[in-house]
Design an enzyme around this catalytic site. Structure first.
Site, PDB file in Angstrom:
ATOM      1  N   TYR A 162      48.471  38.638  34.026  1.00 40.82           N
ATOM      2  CA  TYR A 162      48.700  39.261  35.190  1.00 40.82           C
ATOM      3  C   TYR A 162      47.753  38.316  36.182  1.00 40.82           C
ATOM      4  N   THR A 210      44.053  38.100  41.120  1.00 35.51           N
ATOM      5  CA  THR A 210      42.935  37.525  41.683  1.00 35.51           C
ATOM      6  C   THR A 210      42.750  36.105  42.087  1.00 35.51           C
ATOM      7  N   SER A 224      38.899  41.826  45.519  1.00 36.27           N
ATOM      8  CA  SER A 224      39.064  43.260  46.156  1.00 36.27           C
ATOM      9  C   SER A 224      40.062  43.146  47.037  1.00 36.27           C
ATOM     10  N   GLY A 259      43.181  37.160  32.566  1.00 37.39           N
ATOM     11  CA  GLY A 259      42.930  37.092  31.081  1.00 37.39           C
ATOM     12  C   GLY A 259      44.036  36.419  30.416  1.00 37.39           C
ATOM     13  N   GLN A 277      13.850  61.991  23.219  1.00 39.08           N
ATOM     14  CA  GLN A 277      15.024  61.433  22.622  1.00 39.08           C
ATOM     15  C   GLN A 277      16.266  62.364  22.678  1.00 39.08           C
ATOM     16  N   ARG A 317      17.799  62.107  26.349  1.00 41.77           N
ATOM     17  CA  ARG A 317      18.206  61.036  26.875  1.00 41.77           C
ATOM     18  C   ARG A 317      19.496  60.668  26.046  1.00 41.77           C
ATOM     19  N   THR A 366      33.820  46.144  37.061  1.00 36.92           N
ATOM     20  CA  THR A 366      34.528  45.068  37.900  1.00 36.92           C
ATOM     21  C   THR A 366      35.983  44.939  37.878  1.00 36.92           C
ATOM     22  N   GLU A 417      39.834  45.358  37.343  1.00 36.90           N
ATOM     23  CA  GLU A 417      40.569  46.630  37.830  1.00 36.90           C
ATOM     24  C   GLU A 417      40.127  47.334  38.885  1.00 36.90           C
TER      25      GLU A 417
HETATM   26  C1  LIG Z   1      43.001  46.384  29.707  1.00 37.97           C
HETATM   27  C2  LIG Z   1      41.870  45.984  30.563  1.00 37.97           C
HETATM   28  C3  LIG Z   1      42.030  44.491  31.011  1.00 37.97           C
HETATM   29  C4  LIG Z   1      41.189  44.395  32.313  1.00 37.97           C
HETATM   30  C5  LIG Z   1      41.673  43.162  33.084  1.00 37.97           C
HETATM   31  C6  LIG Z   1      41.741  42.964  34.325  1.00 37.97           C
HETATM   32  C7  LIG Z   1      42.362  43.032  35.188  1.00 37.97           C
HETATM   33  C8  LIG Z   1      42.239  43.086  36.620  1.00 37.97           C
HETATM   34  O1  LIG Z   1      41.348  43.006  37.216  1.00 37.97           O
HETATM   35  S1  LIG Z   1      43.607  42.877  37.654  1.00 37.97           S
HETATM   36  C9  LIG Z   1      43.026  42.706  39.137  1.00 37.97           C
HETATM   37  C10 LIG Z   1      42.575  43.942  39.669  1.00 37.97           C
HETATM   38  N1  LIG Z   1      42.355  43.898  41.080  1.00 37.97           N
HETATM   39  C11 LIG Z   1      41.841  45.091  41.986  1.00 37.97           C
HETATM   40  O2  LIG Z   1      41.928  46.295  41.353  1.00 37.97           O
HETATM   41  C12 LIG Z   1      41.857  44.938  43.417  1.00 37.97           C
HETATM   42  C13 LIG Z   1      41.240  46.090  43.795  1.00 37.97           C
HETATM   43  N2  LIG Z   1      41.778  46.360  45.259  1.00 37.97           N
HETATM   44  C14 LIG Z   1      42.630  47.205  45.559  1.00 37.97           C
HETATM   45  O3  LIG Z   1      43.134  47.879  45.025  1.00 37.97           O
HETATM   46  C15 LIG Z   1      43.224  47.148  47.111  1.00 37.97           C
HETATM   47  O4  LIG Z   1      42.752  45.813  47.684  1.00 37.97           O
HETATM   48  C16 LIG Z   1      42.473  48.302  47.928  1.00 37.97           C
HETATM   49  C17 LIG Z   1      42.849  49.538  47.436  1.00 37.97           C
HETATM   50  C18 LIG Z   1      40.913  48.262  47.706  1.00 37.97           C
HETATM   51  C19 LIG Z   1      42.826  48.154  49.586  1.00 37.97           C
HETATM   52  O5  LIG Z   1      44.075  47.853  49.626  1.00 37.97           O
HETATM   53  P1  LIG Z   1      44.950  47.792  50.892  1.00 37.97           P
HETATM   54  O6  LIG Z   1      46.189  47.154  50.797  1.00 37.97           O
HETATM   55  O7  LIG Z   1      44.055  46.868  51.612  1.00 37.97           O
HETATM   56  O8  LIG Z   1      44.705  49.358  51.318  1.00 37.97           O
HETATM   57  P2  LIG Z   1      44.020  50.103  51.995  1.00 37.97           P
HETATM   58  O9  LIG Z   1      42.710  50.184  51.839  1.00 37.97           O
HETATM   59  O10 LIG Z   1      44.302  49.460  53.609  1.00 37.97           O
HETATM   60  O11 LIG Z   1      44.939  51.409  52.029  1.00 37.97           O
HETATM   61  C20 LIG Z   1      45.968  51.803  52.687  1.00 37.97           C
HETATM   62  C21 LIG Z   1      46.941  52.991  52.225  1.00 37.97           C
HETATM   63  O12 LIG Z   1      47.244  52.668  50.840  1.00 37.97           O
HETATM   64  C22 LIG Z   1      46.625  53.591  49.891  1.00 37.97           C
HETATM   65  N3  LIG Z   1      46.465  52.699  48.582  1.00 37.97           N
HETATM   66  C23 LIG Z   1      45.637  51.768  48.332  1.00 37.97           C
HETATM   67  N4  LIG Z   1      45.728  51.319  47.017  1.00 37.97           N
HETATM   68  C24 LIG Z   1      46.569  52.238  46.334  1.00 37.97           C
HETATM   69  C25 LIG Z   1      47.282  52.279  45.140  1.00 37.97           C
HETATM   70  N5  LIG Z   1      46.841  51.494  44.137  1.00 37.97           N
HETATM   71  N6  LIG Z   1      48.267  53.433  44.926  1.00 37.97           N
HETATM   72  C26 LIG Z   1      48.366  54.066  46.067  1.00 37.97           C
HETATM   73  N7  LIG Z   1      47.892  54.116  47.421  1.00 37.97           N
HETATM   74  C27 LIG Z   1      47.108  53.277  47.543  1.00 37.97           C
HETATM   75  C28 LIG Z   1      45.268  54.032  50.601  1.00 37.97           C
HETATM   76  O13 LIG Z   1      44.875  55.111  50.099  1.00 37.97           O
HETATM   77  C29 LIG Z   1      45.625  54.019  51.918  1.00 37.97           C
HETATM   78  O14 LIG Z   1      46.423  55.176  52.120  1.00 37.97           O
HETATM   79  P3  LIG Z   1      46.166  55.973  53.421  1.00 37.97           P
HETATM   80  O15 LIG Z   1      44.650  56.189  53.663  1.00 37.97           O
HETATM   81  O16 LIG Z   1      47.149  57.151  53.377  1.00 37.97           O
HETATM   82  O17 LIG Z   1      46.879  54.875  54.747  1.00 37.97           O
HETATM   83  C1  LIG Z   2      36.229  39.839  32.603  1.00 39.12           C
HETATM   84  C2  LIG Z   2      37.182  40.126  33.776  1.00 39.12           C
HETATM   85  C3  LIG Z   2      38.572  39.867  33.621  1.00 39.12           C
HETATM   86  C4  LIG Z   2      39.163  40.017  34.649  1.00 39.12           C
HETATM   87  N1  LIG Z   2      40.777  40.069  34.411  1.00 39.12           N
HETATM   88  C5  LIG Z   2      41.567  39.724  35.403  1.00 39.12           C
HETATM   89  C6  LIG Z   2      42.910  39.679  35.243  1.00 39.12           C
HETATM   90  O1  LIG Z   2      43.355  39.639  33.955  1.00 39.12           O
HETATM   91  N2  LIG Z   2      43.711  39.588  36.374  1.00 39.12           N
HETATM   92  C7  LIG Z   2      43.336  39.574  37.655  1.00 39.12           C
HETATM   93  O2  LIG Z   2      44.179  39.545  38.568  1.00 39.12           O
HETATM   94  N3  LIG Z   2      41.973  39.831  37.917  1.00 39.12           N
HETATM   95  C8  LIG Z   2      41.078  39.801  36.855  1.00 39.12           C
HETATM   96  N4  LIG Z   2      39.694  40.062  37.050  1.00 39.12           N
HETATM   97  C9  LIG Z   2      39.281  39.967  38.564  1.00 39.12           C
HETATM   98  C10 LIG Z   2      38.910  41.287  38.894  1.00 39.12           C
HETATM   99  O3  LIG Z   2      40.052  42.177  39.244  1.00 39.12           O
HETATM  100  C11 LIG Z   2      37.922  41.111  40.081  1.00 39.12           C
HETATM  101  O4  LIG Z   2      36.954  40.510  39.881  1.00 39.12           O
HETATM  102  C12 LIG Z   2      37.446  42.430  40.766  1.00 39.12           C
HETATM  103  O5  LIG Z   2      38.754  43.159  41.294  1.00 39.12           O
HETATM  104  C13 LIG Z   2      36.463  42.323  41.720  1.00 39.12           C
HETATM  105  O6  LIG Z   2      36.857  41.749  42.691  1.00 39.12           O
HETATM  106  P1  LIG Z   2      35.757  40.518  43.456  1.00 39.12           P
HETATM  107  O7  LIG Z   2      35.540  39.676  42.416  1.00 39.12           O
HETATM  108  O8  LIG Z   2      36.579  39.829  44.660  1.00 39.12           O
HETATM  109  O9  LIG Z   2      34.660  41.242  43.915  1.00 39.12           O
HETATM  110  P2  LIG Z   2      34.250  41.217  45.354  1.00 39.12           P
HETATM  111  O10 LIG Z   2      34.658  42.258  46.143  1.00 39.12           O
HETATM  112  O11 LIG Z   2      33.798  39.937  45.841  1.00 39.12           O
HETATM  113  O12 LIG Z   2      32.762  42.070  45.002  1.00 39.12           O
HETATM  114  C14 LIG Z   2      31.390  41.517  45.460  1.00 39.12           C
HETATM  115  C15 LIG Z   2      30.742  42.684  45.989  1.00 39.12           C
HETATM  116  O13 LIG Z   2      31.240  42.841  47.316  1.00 39.12           O
HETATM  117  C16 LIG Z   2      31.188  44.403  47.621  1.00 39.12           C
HETATM  118  N5  LIG Z   2      32.379  44.640  48.434  1.00 39.12           N
HETATM  119  C17 LIG Z   2      33.528  44.014  48.456  1.00 39.12           C
HETATM  120  N6  LIG Z   2      34.571  44.557  49.447  1.00 39.12           N
HETATM  121  C18 LIG Z   2      33.678  45.507  49.945  1.00 39.12           C
HETATM  122  C19 LIG Z   2      34.068  46.501  51.006  1.00 39.12           C
HETATM  123  N7  LIG Z   2      35.068  46.565  51.816  1.00 39.12           N
HETATM  124  N8  LIG Z   2      33.075  47.332  51.318  1.00 39.12           N
HETATM  125  C20 LIG Z   2      31.785  47.505  50.648  1.00 39.12           C
HETATM  126  N9  LIG Z   2      31.520  46.455  49.751  1.00 39.12           N
HETATM  127  C21 LIG Z   2      32.319  45.560  49.378  1.00 39.12           C
HETATM  128  C22 LIG Z   2      31.534  44.757  46.095  1.00 39.12           C
HETATM  129  O14 LIG Z   2      31.098  46.350  45.897  1.00 39.12           O
HETATM  130  C23 LIG Z   2      30.724  44.053  45.307  1.00 39.12           C
HETATM  131  O15 LIG Z   2      29.277  44.552  45.084  1.00 39.12           O
HETATM  132  C24 LIG Z   2      38.780  40.148  36.048  1.00 39.12           C
HETATM  133  C25 LIG Z   2      37.431  40.005  36.293  1.00 39.12           C
HETATM  134  C26 LIG Z   2      36.675  40.104  35.109  1.00 39.12           C
HETATM  135  C27 LIG Z   2      34.983  40.067  35.358  1.00 39.12           C
END
Ligand SMILES: CCCCC/C=C/C(=O)SCCNC(=O)CCNC(=O)[C@H](O)C(C)(C)COP(=O)(O)OP(=O)(O)OC[C@H]1O[C@@H](n2cnc3c(N)ncnc32)[C@H](O)[C@@H]1OP(=O)(O)O
Ligand SMILES: Cc1cc2nc3c(=O)[nH]c(=O)nc-3n(C[C@H](O)[C@H](O)[C@H](O)COP(=O)(O)OP(=O)(O)OC[C@H]3O[C@@H](n4cnc5c(N)ncnc54)[C@H](O)[C@@H]3O)c2cc1C
Length: 636
Positions: free
Chosen positions: A135, A138, A144, A177, A336, A339, A428, A430
């Site tokens: 997937y 990022t 984010s 990943g 203990q 905690r 961090t 997801e």
């Molecule tokens: C098995 C575990 C293994 C782990 C492997 C790891 C994988 C990964 O890490 S994958 C990558 C993960 N990345 C993230 O999670 C990124 C986090 N950022 C976001 O989700 C978005 O950028 C955001 C939600 C922080 C902001 O999105 P944006 O498009 O800029 O939206 P707004 O904040 O402007 O909100 C607009 C509107 O949309 C609603 N909304 C946002 N996200 C969702 C959602 N997921 N589902 C439904 N609705 C969503 C939000 O509430 C706003 O609604 P209104 O306020 O009504 O306009």
């Molecule tokens: C072990 C691991 C596995 C991962 N696997 C995947 C994967 O499989 N696929 C994938 O796509 N991604 C993956 N990721 C990436 C992961 O989804 C991102 O690292 C995560 O979403 C955080 O985004 P970032 O790194 O940009 O953090 P940043 O947003 O840069 O965070 C840095 C700091 O900024 C702050 N910050 C950011 N925006 C705001 C705001 N608007 N207001 C206030 N504070 C803010 C945060 O709170 C944080 O303290 C993985 C990451 C890790 C560590």
């Protein structure tokens, strides 16, 4: 002595039916049967050995992970395991690997966002592991901020193809990943451009490597991003870097919809972009799905750490010997207990909130299929907020369990350092936990403005104080005329309070169900009260400021907590036995079922490679000359 249960005296104190509690923890008799059978299968197979991970180099470690993943797949195929049994097998193998993303994100994304046509093409290949997916969302410059992603996907109407490109260094995909060395395909998120117009971030299925010789395809630069936190740990996972240099998404327009990963929008054969009238946020659907699974994972990780710390706290004796008698078990010290037992209660609380969230996700998915988007905002807020709350508490809880085990908790053989190192990125990935809480805060602001002060009256009586706390925190923030950004730190606190309200109310609702087994419901009531009163004690400033509790109430709550700890104490070992973890899965000498800790610790020490020789490598080169040097300086 081997074969003797050094914790038998503790197990005999239990006041409830442990086997019945095992069913409650597993979720059902069927779930317990699958978990019990598969965990024992994995534990008894030397092919799934994991006690040597900390002694391997990164390359040896990774090759061993590939071996295990292939062995697991062979086991699944040979034994004709069901999808549920196969998922449990991967869980009990307990090793972060590319398969987590293939099964945990790549397939769910296609199932959740792919069209019928896409599902028919890709799912059979993915289920048979004839392609391996990751997937890739990022980027080096953005994680984010998904709307800030820079990778482009330009539709070329001349050739009916999409051109995927990384226009800048910061647009390099970074972190996915499985990407670094294994995945043959990715769901890559890119800015869709059709006819010179941009249509926001969409998912694309892109092939990365040849299915013949695994070499990267033309225009693809891909590799691993390097070592991560802690030895062993998450370094079994090839988190990768990926750059596209004008990669033609090889699917012609006839399959164009194959490439554009969405049932919410299409690029037609005439090269026209068709956005259906659904919320664009459905693009984020996979993240919502994974966030709810992460909540269930939190209860697993926290319960592992609590199991280790509880069993060791019953084994460890320190001080308190009377007339030469045995010293005091550290589990009997009130500090203990204060905690450890809130963490035990949290493990059960997170188990039940995970069950509820799984129901909520299934419900919203069903509604989406009927184009009913009414509960989507709440589902987003709940999955985001509870993922944040439970992973923060679990990461902190694992570290607390390490400290509860004293010095021996710092040994790799305790299982706690690696559990912590593998778990903490959950705060961090997801979604960064603060960023997700800001989403909850935004949802609360909208709800308060729509509903007025009362966020919801549909909460059990026992949660009135918790609900009043959230309303008070929101009113204090929303009342003042300052912007969201200015108040965001305060609003995040209100978001945490809201999520804690949900956990407490769902625990109370769980107790309103029929729960079979002697003394089982009573034990869960004690744990529910510990969870609720511990948080009330921890955040009593909030509760006192609402006026719904007085300082006297706060003092009574603290007295009640002490009493509840005393009620848990005789049942503590039985409550962690109910998790039904094998010693293999726990991977901890301190947490071994029979409590025979010291002989096992001592034996394990001598297996360390450093003890292969009495005189260490380097002695003759560095230490002997030191010891034999002439004393050239005046005696100090
Ligand atoms: C098995 C575990 C293994 C782990 C492997 C790891 C994988 C990964 O890490 S994958 C990558 C993960 N990345 C993230 O999670 C990124 C986090 N950022 C976001 O989700 C978005 O950028 C955001 C939600 C922080 C902001 O999105 P944006 O498009 O800029 O939206 P707004 O904040 O402007 O909100 C607009 C509107 O949309 C609603 N909304 C946002 N996200 C969702 C959602 N997921 N589902 C439904 N609705 C969503 C939000 O509430 C706003 O609604 P209104 O306020 O009504 O306009
Ligand atoms: C072990 C691991 C596995 C991962 N696997 C995947 C994967 O499989 N696929 C994938 O796509 N991604 C993956 N990721 C990436 C992961 O989804 C991102 O690292 C995560 O979403 C955080 O985004 P970032 O790194 O940009 O953090 P940043 O947003 O840069 O965070 C840095 C700091 O900024 C702050 N910050 C950011 N925006 C705001 C705001 N608007 N207001 C206030 N504070 C803010 C945060 O709170 C944080 O303290 C993985 C990451 C890790 C560590």
């Amino acid at each position: 002595m081997e074969g003797v249960d050094h914790l038998a005296h503790e197990r005999n104190k239990s006041e409830f039916d442990v086997d019945a509690m095992k069913i409650v923890w597993a979720g059902s008799p069927h779930a317990f049967d699958v978990s019990d059978r598969i965990s024992k299968l994995v534990a008894s197979d030397p092919g799934f050995r994991k006690d040597n991970r900390s002694t391997l180099s990164r390359k040896e470690l990774f090759k061993n992970t590939l071996r295990k993943a292939a062995y697991a797949w062979k086991t699944i195929v040979d034994l004709r395991l069901s999808e549920e049994e196969a998922a449990k097998l991967r869980f009990y193998v307990d090793e972060p690997a590319f398969t987590d993303l293939h099964w945990g994100m790549f397939i769910p994304a296609i199932k959740g966002q792919g069209t019928e046509e896409q599902q028919q093409k890709w799912l059979p290949l993915a289920y048979k592991m004839q392609i391996i997916g990751c997937y890739a969302q990022t980027e080096l410059g953005h994680g984010s901020n998904v709307q800030g992603l820079e990778t482009t996907a330009t539709f070329d109407s001349q050739t009916d193809e999409f051109i995927i490109h990384s226009p800048t260094l910061t647009s390099s995909k970074w972190w996915p990943g499985g990407l670094g060395k294994v995945a043959t395909h990715a769901i890559a998120y890119a800015r869709l451009i059709v006819g010179g117009r941009e249509h926001g971030v969409h998912g694309f299925i892109v092939q990365l490597r040849s299915l013949e010789d695994h070499s990267p395809l033309l225009g693809i630069t891909v590799g691993d991003i390097g070592m991560k936190f802690g030895n062993g740990a998450y370094n079994t996972m090839d988190n990768g870097v990926l750059q596209f240099d004008h990669v033609l998404d090889v699917y012609s327009i006839a399959f164009a919809s194959i490439a554009v990963m969405l049932w919410v929008s299409q690029v037609t054969c005439e090269g026209k972009y068709k956005q259906s009238d659904v919320p664009r946020q459905l693009v984020y659907g996979t993240m919502v799905y994974v966030r709810q699974t992460i909540v269930a994972d939190a209860s697993c990780a926290l319960s592992r750490a609590v199991c280790i710390a509880t069993r060791y706290s019953a084994v460890r004796r320190q001080f308190g010997s009377q007339n030469g008698g045995p010293e005091t078990q550290v589990i009997d010290y009130k500090t203990q207990q204060s905690r450890l037992f809130p963490l035990l209660a949290s493990a059960y609380a997170f188990r039940f909130i995970g069950e509820w969230l799984k129901w909520l996700y299934a419900d919203v998915t069903q509604r989406l299929q009927a184009n009913d988007f009414s509960t989507l905002p709440e589902a987003h807020a709940c999955t985001a907020g509870l993922k944040s709350l439970t992973t923060t508490a679990t990461a902190d809880g694992i570290e607390e369990c390490r400290k509860l085990c004293g010095g021996h908790g710092y040994l790799c053989s305790s299982g706690l350092p690696e559990l912590f190192a593998v778990y903490v990125p959950a705060c961090t990935y997801e979604g960064d936990n603060t960023v997700l809480l800001l989403q909850v805060a935004r949802f609360l602001m909208k709800t308060v403005s729509q509903l007025g002060s009362r966020l919801s009256s549909k909460k059990p009586v026992g949660t009135i104080a918790y609900m009043t706390r959230v309303e008070h925190l929101m009113q204090c923030r929303c009342g003042v005329q300052r912007g969201f950004a200015e108040l965001s730190a305060d609003l995040v606190e209100a978001a945490v309070a809201h999520c804690q309200l949900i956990v407490v109310s769902k625990f109370i609702e769980k107790l309103q169900q029929e729960i079979p087994g002697k003394g089982v419901k009573q034990q869960l009531e004690v744990l529910c009260n510990i969870y609720a009163l511990f948080l009330l004690h921890k955040h009593q400033g909030d509760f006192l400021s609402t006026g719904c509790i007085t300082p006297k109430h706060a003092a009574l709550a603290n007295d009640e907590l002490r009493s509840l700890y005393s009620q848990v104490r005789p049942n503590a070992i039985a409550l962690v036995d109910a998790f039904n973890y094998t010693d293999h899965y726990l991977g901890s000498i301190l947490g071994c079922y029979d409590g025979n800790v010291y002989p096992k610790l001592y034996e394990a020490a001598w297996k360390d490679p450093l003890n292969e020789s009495v005189v260490p490598d380097g002695y003759h080169l560095y230490i002997r000359p030191l010891l034999k040097q002439e004393i050239r300086t005046a005696r100090l």
